[in-house]
Every structure is written in C-alpha cells, then in structure tokens.
Motif scaffolding. Structure first.
Motif, PDB file in Angstrom:
ATOM      1  N   THR A 225       0.917  -1.193  -0.005  1.00 26.82           N
ATOM      2  CA  THR A 225       0.063  -0.027  -0.129  1.00 26.82           C
ATOM      3  C   THR A 225       0.843   1.327  -0.205  1.00 26.82           C
ATOM      4  OG1 THR A 225      -1.878  -1.137   0.987  1.00 26.82           O
ATOM      5  CG2 THR A 225      -1.679   1.098   1.485  1.00 26.82           C
ATOM      6  N   THR A 226       1.869   1.347   0.898  1.00 27.13           N
ATOM      7  CA  THR A 226       2.909   2.271   0.836  1.00 27.13           C
ATOM      8  C   THR A 226       3.349   2.783  -0.336  1.00 27.13           C
ATOM      9  OG1 THR A 226       3.093   2.090   3.126  1.00 27.13           O
ATOM     10  CG2 THR A 226       4.696   3.380   1.936  1.00 27.13           C
ATOM     11  N   HIS A 227       3.872   1.443  -1.122  1.00 33.38           N
ATOM     12  CA  HIS A 227       4.611   1.805  -2.473  1.00 33.38           C
ATOM     13  C   HIS A 227       3.549   2.274  -3.701  1.00 33.38           C
ATOM     14  CE1 HIS A 227       7.928   1.296  -5.077  1.00 33.38           C
ATOM     15  NE2 HIS A 227       6.941   0.874  -5.891  1.00 33.38           N
ATOM     16  N   LEU A 228       2.413   1.590  -3.378  1.00 35.12           N
ATOM     17  CA  LEU A 228       1.389   2.248  -4.459  1.00 35.12           C
ATOM     18  C   LEU A 228       1.230   3.735  -4.264  1.00 35.12           C
ATOM     19  CD1 LEU A 228      -0.950  -0.890  -4.704  1.00 35.12           C
ATOM     20  CD2 LEU A 228       0.300   0.184  -6.652  1.00 35.12           C
ATOM     21  N   LEU A 229       0.930   4.048  -2.979  1.00 33.93           N
ATOM     22  CA  LEU A 229       0.468   5.506  -2.853  1.00 33.93           C
ATOM     23  C   LEU A 229       1.818   6.505  -3.189  1.00 33.93           C
ATOM     24  CD1 LEU A 229      -1.458   7.526  -1.485  1.00 33.93           C
ATOM     25  CD2 LEU A 229      -0.368   7.064   0.715  1.00 33.93           C
ATOM     26  N   TRP A 230       3.164   6.040  -2.792  1.00 32.89           N
ATOM     27  CA  TRP A 230       4.274   6.773  -3.276  1.00 32.89           C
ATOM     28  C   TRP A 230       4.278   6.747  -4.850  1.00 32.89           C
ATOM     29  CZ3 TRP A 230       7.867   4.406  -6.919  1.00 32.89           C
ATOM     30  CH2 TRP A 230       8.687   5.346  -7.096  1.00 32.89           C
ATOM     31  N   ALA A 231       3.851   5.726  -5.430  1.00 32.02           N
ATOM     32  CA  ALA A 231       3.905   5.921  -7.108  1.00 32.02           C
ATOM     33  C   ALA A 231       2.676   6.950  -7.358  1.00 32.02           C
ATOM     34  CB  ALA A 231       3.617   4.534  -7.633  1.00 32.02           C
ATOM     35  N   ARG A 232       1.854   6.908  -6.804  1.00 35.01           N
ATOM     36  CA  ARG A 232       0.686   7.909  -7.250  1.00 35.01           C
ATOM     37  C   ARG A 232       1.236   9.373  -6.799  1.00 35.01           C
ATOM     38  NH1 ARG A 232      -4.608   6.434  -8.175  1.00 35.01           N
ATOM     39  NH2 ARG A 232      -6.153   8.181  -8.138  1.00 35.01           N
ATOM     40  N   LEU A 239       7.620  13.222 -11.062  1.00 35.82           N
ATOM     41  CA  LEU A 239       8.748  12.387 -11.248  1.00 35.82           C
ATOM     42  C   LEU A 239       8.509  10.988 -12.108  1.00 35.82           C
ATOM     43  CD1 LEU A 239       9.990  12.902  -7.607  1.00 35.82           C
ATOM     44  CD2 LEU A 239      10.848  13.822  -9.899  1.00 35.82           C
ATOM     45  N   LEU A 240       7.232  10.573 -12.164  1.00 33.13           N
ATOM     46  CA  LEU A 240       6.729   9.246 -13.044  1.00 33.13           C
ATOM     47  C   LEU A 240       5.964  10.153 -13.908  1.00 33.13           C
ATOM     48  CD1 LEU A 240       6.154   6.589 -10.271  1.00 33.13           C
ATOM     49  CD2 LEU A 240       8.275   6.729 -11.830  1.00 33.13           C
ATOM     50  N   SER A 241       6.075   9.794 -15.491  1.00 40.09           N
ATOM     51  CA  SER A 241       5.141  10.045 -16.371  1.00 40.09           C
ATOM     52  C   SER A 241       4.213   9.360 -16.150  1.00 40.09           C
ATOM     53  CB  SER A 241       5.869   9.871 -17.734  1.00 40.09           C
ATOM     54  OG  SER A 241       6.031   8.313 -17.951  1.00 40.09           O
ATOM     55  N   THR A 242       2.746   9.598 -17.024  1.00 44.51           N
ATOM     56  CA  THR A 242       1.836   8.591 -16.765  1.00 44.51           C
ATOM     57  C   THR A 242       2.206   7.260 -17.338  1.00 44.51           C
ATOM     58  OG1 THR A 242       0.138  10.417 -17.021  1.00 44.51           O
ATOM     59  CG2 THR A 242      -0.693   8.273 -17.724  1.00 44.51           C
ATOM     60  N   PRO A 243       2.762   7.102 -18.373  1.00 47.43           N
ATOM     61  CA  PRO A 243       3.275   5.697 -18.840  1.00 47.43           C
ATOM     62  C   PRO A 243       4.079   4.981 -17.442  1.00 47.43           C
ATOM     63  CG  PRO A 243       3.701   7.031 -20.662  1.00 47.43           C
ATOM     64  CD  PRO A 243       3.304   7.856 -19.399  1.00 47.43           C
ATOM     65  N   ASP A 244       4.993   5.815 -17.133  1.00 47.84           N
ATOM     66  CA  ASP A 244       6.035   5.246 -15.984  1.00 47.84           C
ATOM     67  C   ASP A 244       5.065   4.815 -14.705  1.00 47.84           C
ATOM     68  OD1 ASP A 244       8.035   5.474 -17.495  1.00 47.84           O
ATOM     69  OD2 ASP A 244       8.634   7.362 -16.419  1.00 47.84           O
ATOM     70  N   TYR A 245       4.068   5.716 -14.472  1.00 49.34           N
ATOM     71  CA  TYR A 245       3.289   5.221 -13.435  1.00 49.34           C
ATOM     72  C   TYR A 245       2.108   4.028 -13.690  1.00 49.34           C
ATOM     73  CZ  TYR A 245      -0.906   5.641 -10.045  1.00 49.34           C
ATOM     74  OH  TYR A 245      -1.929   5.332  -9.250  1.00 49.34           O
ATOM     75  N   GLU A 246       1.636   3.897 -14.716  1.00 52.68           N
ATOM     76  CA  GLU A 246       0.923   2.731 -15.126  1.00 52.68           C
ATOM     77  C   GLU A 246       1.870   1.515 -15.135  1.00 52.68           C
ATOM     78  OE1 GLU A 246      -0.601   3.799 -18.928  1.00 52.68           O
ATOM     79  OE2 GLU A 246      -2.116   5.011 -18.123  1.00 52.68           O
ATOM     80  N   ARG A 247       3.008   1.824 -15.692  1.00 56.94           N
ATOM     81  CA  ARG A 247       4.271   0.616 -15.463  1.00 56.94           C
ATOM     82  C   ARG A 247       4.494   0.169 -13.877  1.00 56.94           C
ATOM     83  NH1 ARG A 247      10.044   1.436 -17.838  1.00 56.94           N
ATOM     84  NH2 ARG A 247      10.187   2.858 -15.910  1.00 56.94           N
ATOM     85  N   GLU A 248       4.642   1.104 -13.282  1.00 52.96           N
ATOM     86  CA  GLU A 248       4.895   0.847 -11.860  1.00 52.96           C
ATOM     87  C   GLU A 248       3.739  -0.023 -11.222  1.00 52.96           C
ATOM     88  OE1 GLU A 248       7.688   1.165  -8.918  1.00 52.96           O
ATOM     89  OE2 GLU A 248       7.675   2.067 -10.788  1.00 52.96           O
TER      90      GLU A 248
END
Length: 284
Positions: A225-232, A239-248
């Motif tokens: 949960t912490t990692h998914l919230l960090w990615a968001r 720092l993460l493009s939309t494609p990068d966020y989707e990849r994460e």
C-alpha cells in the motif's frame, strides 16, 4: 511534493508492540503468561494514559519492541527499467530465533547500510525511523551505516535530516494537523487497499497468541500500500510520467502474482480488494 527518486528505494512499514522488558525494567512488572493481557502490557498502557474509553493508548516507541518489518525494494537497472522485490522480516516467522527483535533489526540495518536506498514510509518521520534508531540503541547494536550522517545532506544518504531526500514521509507530505490523513484513508480513496483483515491495534494480541505469520502478512499489505501510494504521489510530483506510473502499477501486480505463485496466498485478498476499490474510484 516529492523531489527525487533515487535508483534504489524502499517503501517500508514496521510493526511493534509494547516491550515487556521495558515494563519490568521501568516499573518492576514481569511479563507473566498465560494472562490474556499480560500485566506488563497493562502497566505500559496505564503509564501512557489509558482510560476506559481508550484502554490501549500510544506507547512511546522507545518503550516498544519491533516484531516485523516489510518493504518493497525498488531498483533501477542499467537499462533504466525498475524492478521490485518484496522484503519481509522475520525471514521465518515460525523460527523463534529469527523472530528476536535484535535479529530483525540487525538484518534490516545491515541491508539499509549496504544499499543506502531512499526510504519511503507513512508517518515514518514520527515513528518508523525513530523506532529503528531507538531500538538499535536499546539492543546495543551499531548502526551498520544507517546511523551515519554526511556533513551536508546532499553529500550522501541522511535518514535523519528534513533537508535530505533519502527519507520521504508520505503522511507529512500529504497534510498537517487536522488535515493529516491516515494511511487507510489516503490509500482507500485513491483506489489502493488500506487495512485488510487486521489493524495495528490487533498486533499485540496476535503476537501474544504466537501468530507472528499473521502479523507479517498484515505488514506486507501495508508495504504494498505504501509503495502504491508513493507511486501515485511521484506521478503527481512529475517524477513518474503517466506511462511510467502505469508501468509501476503493473510491476506491483506482477510482484503480487509472483509471491502468490510462491505460496503467499494471503496476497489474493489484497488483489481482490485492489480490484474492488479501483472499480469504485474509476467514477472519478
């Protein structure tokens, strides 16, 4: 919001309970099973201001013992592609020796000192990072590099400076005072599983019943949960493009599937809750 993403990053969470040894040392109360609620715990809560309405108040972290640590370790390869790995301590929750706080702390601190990842937590500035240092001191352990501080924050990993990017507290980033959300609240309304099955208030009881594995399972939920919230939040920070966020998110899903295939069936509940919440929040 978030300034940088380091090549190595660990989204982590720690579970702890009041320490019976602290009750004995401070108040002369020995931990005496088979009580359902040991006298040591009762005294610790009393000293922390327990009331009939609030029988188990917050106990200072230095007076608690760490029982589990879990994290998602993210590393960017030479090709620029990140990979994820689940880290859980104790490595064997059925082995009493590996469940000792000193063993858990030593393994975790050595790992941090060796790889120097950027640490990401939720309320980690007030709780998780301090308890690591405090309990290492209580156990008489060296810092193994975790406790070292550079002369200037930008000259290396500094986990104790608010000016350093090597420790990101998502809670402090999201709000202050009465507007500060809990992890369960922040994650759930973002379509990310919050608390699944267990909450932090139940950890002490599970430990007293010898159900360390169940606490490890719960701890792993919070790490994901912490990692998914960090990615968001990294996406929001640019720092993460939309494609990068989707990849994460895809990498997290693949890690969940891999761990389930390896026997961690409890993560099936996490996926089911993630799917349920995503269907609801898709209305945004």
């Amino acid at each position: 919001m978030i300034k940088t993403i380091q090549p190595r990053l660990l989204s982590f969470d720690i579970e702890w309970t009041p320490d019976p040894m602290a009750a004995e040392a401070l108040y002369g109360v020995e931990d005496n099973p088979p009580y359902s609620i040991p006298d040591a715990y009762r005294r610790m809560w009393k000293e922390a201001g327990a009331t009939p309405e609030y029988p188990r108040p917050w106990v200072k972290t230095m007076l608690c013992r760490i029982v589990t640590i879990a994290g998602i370790f993210r590393e960017v390869g030479t090709d620029g592609v990140p990979s994820l790995k689940l880290v859980s301590l104790p490595s064997d929750p059925h082995d009493p020796e590996k469940c000792r706080e000193r063993v858990i702390l030593e393994a975790f601190l050595k790992g941090i000192g060796r790889s120097k990842p950027q640490l990401v937590g939720f309320n980690s500035g007030n709780a998780d990072v301090p308890i690591l240092a405090q309990r290492a001191v209580v156990n008489g352990l060296p810092g193994f590099g975790f406790g070292e501080r550079p002369d200037k924050p930008w000259e290396g990993a500094d986990y104790f400076s608010t000016a350093s990017d090597f420790h990101v507290d998502l809670q402090q980033t999201l709000g202050r005072g009465q507007n500060t959300p809990r992890l369960h609240e922040a994650a759930t309304i973002c379509g990310i599983p919050g608390k699944v099955d267990v909450s932090g208030d139940n950890v002490w009881a599970l430990i007293e019943l010898g159900k360390v594995k169940q606490v490890v399972d719960y701890n792993e939920f919070d790490a994901f949960t912490t990692h998914l919230l960090w990615a968001r939040m990294a996406h929001f920070s640019g720092l993460l493009s939309t494609p990068d966020y989707e990849r994460e998110q895809k990498l997290v899903r693949e890690l969940l599937d891999k761990e389930i295939a390896g026997g961690k069936d409890h993560l099936l509940r996490y996926i089911a809750e993630w799917d349920r919440l995503r269907a609801i929040t898709a209305k945004y």
